[in-house]
Scaffold this active site. Structure first.
Site, mmCIF file in Angstrom:
data_model
loop_
_atom_site.group_PDB
_atom_site.id
_atom_site.type_symbol
_atom_site.label_atom_id
_atom_site.label_comp_id
_atom_site.label_asym_id
_atom_site.label_seq_id
_atom_site.Cartn_x
_atom_site.Cartn_y
_atom_site.Cartn_z
ATOM 1 C CD GLU A 51 -15.537 30.656 -16.929
ATOM 2 O OE1 GLU A 51 -14.406 30.985 -16.092
ATOM 3 O OE2 GLU A 51 -16.456 30.841 -16.773
ATOM 4 C CE1 TYR A 78 3.762 15.492 2.695
ATOM 5 C CE2 TYR A 78 3.677 15.391 5.039
ATOM 6 C CZ TYR A 78 4.358 15.452 3.868
ATOM 7 O OH TYR A 78 5.751 15.058 4.059
ATOM 8 C CD GLU A 84 -18.060 32.135 -4.671
ATOM 9 O OE1 GLU A 84 -17.996 33.659 -4.885
ATOM 10 O OE2 GLU A 84 -18.245 31.621 -5.737
ATOM 11 C CE LYS A 86 -12.910 30.547 -13.277
ATOM 12 N NZ LYS A 86 -14.291 30.909 -13.274
#
Length: 137
Positions: free
Chosen positions: A35, A67, A87, A112
């Site tokens: 990954e 934004y 996290e 993900k």
């Protein structure tokens, strides 16, 4: 969790909500070596608690959250410094959002979609909510 605005209470006006959804990023986060080596797509959805009354009255970008700039800052935060856990990335995103003093709270959903799970699934997503004053609690 309810859809009621966060950060409202006695004497405080209801917070408006600014949503930015589907911010696509390519990053190298994950527990597995492949990954970090190969990378993958992550998608960010944001809901921010802000008070838009000053901007509505002035019609001036300086009186609200830009934004466009925030989206680029979030994308940069996701794409830098690989870590193991979503996290950690979600907290990093919330911290970026709360840098703007007009943001009272941030709800971050980090998707993900290509997580290495040996099963059929649609998405893996983590949602966190951080308010001003407890961003790291």
């Amino acid at each position: 969790m309810t859809d009621e605005p966060i950060g409202t209470g006695a004497g405080r006006p209801p917070q408006d909500q600014l949503s930015i959804t589907g911010i696509e990023c390519f990053a190298h986060h994950g527990v597995f070596d492949f990954e970090k080596r190969e990378g993958q797509v992550f998608v960010v959805d944001l809901v921010l608690g802000i008070d838009t009354r000053a901007a509505a009255a002035s019609d001036d970008l300086e009186d609200t959250v830009n934004y466009g700039s925030l989206t680029m800052d979030v994308k940069a935060a996701v794409e830098r410094d690989p870590v193991d856990l979503i996290e950690t990335v979600a907290q990093r995103i919330a911290d970026v959002c709360l840098l703007d003093p007009r943001v009272e709270w941030a709800r971050v959903t980090l998707h993900k979609p290509d997580a290495p799970i040996d099963a059929t699934y649609s998405d893996v997503a983590l949602t966190i909510t951080r308010t001003r004053g407890n961003a790291h609690d």
